[in-house]
Design an enzyme around this catalytic site. Structure first.
Site, short mmCIF file in Angstrom:
data_model
loop_
_atom_site.label_atom_id
_atom_site.label_comp_id
_atom_site.label_asym_id
_atom_site.label_seq_id
_atom_site.Cartn_x
_atom_site.Cartn_y
_atom_site.Cartn_z
CB ALA A 112 9.15 2.48 7.03
CD GLU A 157 4.12 7.91 5.89
OE1 GLU A 157 3.02 8.36 5.51
OE2 GLU A 157 4.89 7.31 5.14
N1 CAA Z 1 5.66 -2.36 10.11
C1 CAA Z 1 5.84 -3.47 10.86
N2 CAA Z 1 4.92 -4.47 10.92
C2 CAA Z 1 3.79 -4.32 10.21
C3 CAA Z 1 3.55 -3.17 9.41
C4 CAA Z 1 4.56 -2.16 9.37
N3 CAA Z 1 4.44 -1.05 8.59
N4 CAA Z 1 2.32 -3.30 8.83
C5 CAA Z 1 1.83 -4.48 9.26
N5 CAA Z 1 2.71 -5.09 10.08
C6 CAA Z 1 2.55 -6.38 10.77
C7 CAA Z 1 1.58 -6.27 11.94
O1 CAA Z 1 2.22 -5.77 13.08
C8 CAA Z 1 1.16 -7.72 12.07
O2 CAA Z 1 2.15 -8.43 12.75
P1 CAA Z 1 1.78 -9.49 13.94
O3 CAA Z 1 0.97 -10.54 13.23
O4 CAA Z 1 3.09 -9.98 14.41
O5 CAA Z 1 0.98 -8.74 14.94
C9 CAA Z 1 1.12 -8.22 10.65
O6 CAA Z 1 1.93 -7.32 9.89
C10 CAA Z 1 -0.27 -8.22 10.04
O7 CAA Z 1 -0.81 -6.91 10.20
P2 CAA Z 1 -2.24 -6.61 10.86
O8 CAA Z 1 -2.59 -7.69 11.85
O9 CAA Z 1 -2.25 -5.22 11.34
O10 CAA Z 1 -3.18 -6.79 9.57
P3 CAA Z 1 -4.60 -6.07 9.31
O11 CAA Z 1 -5.17 -6.74 8.12
O12 CAA Z 1 -5.40 -6.02 10.54
O13 CAA Z 1 -4.21 -4.56 8.93
C11 CAA Z 1 -2.94 -2.85 7.81
C12 CAA Z 1 -3.47 -4.30 7.77
C13 CAA Z 1 -4.14 -1.88 7.71
C14 CAA Z 1 -2.01 -2.65 6.64
C15 CAA Z 1 -2.19 -2.62 9.14
O14 CAA Z 1 -1.24 -3.66 9.32
C16 CAA Z 1 -1.46 -1.32 9.22
O15 CAA Z 1 -2.09 -0.30 9.44
N6 CAA Z 1 -0.13 -1.33 9.06
C17 CAA Z 1 0.69 -0.15 9.19
C18 CAA Z 1 0.56 0.75 7.98
C19 CAA Z 1 1.35 2.00 8.18
O16 CAA Z 1 1.10 2.80 9.06
N7 CAA Z 1 2.36 2.20 7.32
C20 CAA Z 1 3.23 3.37 7.36
C21 CAA Z 1 4.44 3.09 8.18
S1 CAA Z 1 5.40 4.52 8.52
C22 CAA Z 1 6.34 4.76 7.12
O17 CAA Z 1 6.23 4.05 6.14
C23 CAA Z 1 7.31 5.90 7.24
C24 CAA Z 1 8.04 6.26 6.01
O18 CAA Z 1 7.53 6.89 5.11
C25 CAA Z 1 9.46 5.97 5.92
#
Ligand code: CAA
Length: 258
Positions: free
Chosen positions: A64, A132
């Site tokens: 999300a 999460e």
């Molecule tokens: N939401 C919003 N933006 C996100 C995102 C997310 N879930 N995941 C990645 N992005 C964005 C980053 O902010 C980044 O944007 P910018 O270039 O503008 O900074 C872009 O995508 C690329 O991401 P990274 O630079 O972080 O890429 P990476 O290769 O270094 O890492 C990753 C990849 C490990 C997937 C990392 O992006 C990450 O940890 N993302 C979040 C994953 C996460 O925690 N997901 C769960 C969300 S909570 C949820 O889903 C709740 C629910 O059940 C309803």
């Protein structure tokens, strides 16, 4: 639509979540677009199988949208959770089969989206997890419910409590994914599987999905009764007439629909 690409080719539909700059993270706008596409599929009986994937090479769906969630209050977050649950349930309950082609990160809402599909095919580069609790929240798009049903309570609790991210091989080992393929062959393999399913009796496949999905939400005796109703219903379809006639005639069945 700004965040989703939707294509139909004969009996096969393909949905691509298309926000590669945010690793295909699901914001409200994307969830609402997905709901529109799901309703279109539900109303198109020509479509028999759907493939769902993410655009770009890196992510299926990285969760999300954290940027959107960051500013939410409790009421807004509950509504956002409900929206995701509702959209994923309508995907899960489509009469058509839905195959997730998991081409990269499937984290949080992304893992939850893949679990609302009937099957998951993963690329060797796919990564799964429910991170999460590392963000100070719980899974909110039904991950606390679908993950234990898929991999068992103990493994689901381990994944959710630790926020561990696992690779495709581990996901395969615990039963979260059906098959693993090299990234460049993933979509072709998903289409191959789709066409195999398309070649079978479409009503029978759809009724089997209904028996499995609905039966799992019932007590055993009700589920057996429901299965018997579904089995009986098959005999009122053209699928059954054609399938059994083809067997007796020693020819390949040519299913045209219910
Ligand atoms: N939401 C919003 N933006 C996100 C995102 C997310 N879930 N995941 C990645 N992005 C964005 C980053 O902010 C980044 O944007 P910018 O270039 O503008 O900074 C872009 O995508 C690329 O991401 P990274 O630079 O972080 O890429 P990476 O290769 O270094 O890492 C990753 C990849 C490990 C997937 C990392 O992006 C990450 O940890 N993302 C979040 C994953 C996460 O925690 N997901 C769960 C969300 S909570 C949820 O889903 C709740 C629910 O059940 C309803």
């Amino acid at each position: 639509m700004d965040n989703i690409v939707f294509q139909v080719d004969g009996h096969l539909a393909e949905i691509t979540i298309n926000r590669p700059k945010a690793l295909n993270a699901l914001n409200s706008a994307t969830l609402k677009e997905l709901q529109v596409v799901i309703e279109e599929i539900a109303n198109n009986s020509e479509i028999r199988v759907v493939i769902l994937t993410g655009s770009g090479k890196k992510a299926f769906v990285a969760g999300a949208d954290i940027t959107e969630m960051k500013e939410m209050n409790a009421i807004e977050a509950r509504a956002f959770g409900r929206l995701g649950q509702k959209v994923f349930s309508s995907l899960e309950n489509l009469p058509q089969v839905v195959i997730a082609a998991v081409n990269g990160f499937a984290l949080g809402g992304g893992c939850e989206l893949s679990m609302a599909c009937d099957m998951r095919l993963a690329s060797t580069k796919a990564k799964f997890g429910q991170p999460e609790v590392g963000l100070g929240i719980t899974p909110g798009f039904a991950g606390t419910q679908r993950l234990p049903r898929l991999v068992g309570k103990g493994r689901a609790k381990e994944l959710i409590y630790t926020a561990d991210v696992i690779d495709a091989q581990e996901a395969y080992r615990i039963g979260l994914v059906n098959k693993i393929y090299e990234p460049e062959e993933l979509l072709d393999k998903a289409r191959e599987l789709a066409h195999k399913i398309i070649s079978k009796g479409p009503c029978a496949v759809s009724l089997a999905k209904s028996a499995i999905n609905n039966g799992l939400n019932m007590d055993t005796e009700s589920a057996f009764n429901y299965e018997a109703e579904i089995f009986g219903l098959c005999f009122a379809t053209k699928d059954q007439k054609e399938g059994m006639a083809a067997f007796v005639d020693k020819r390949k069945a040519d299913f045209k629909g219910c």
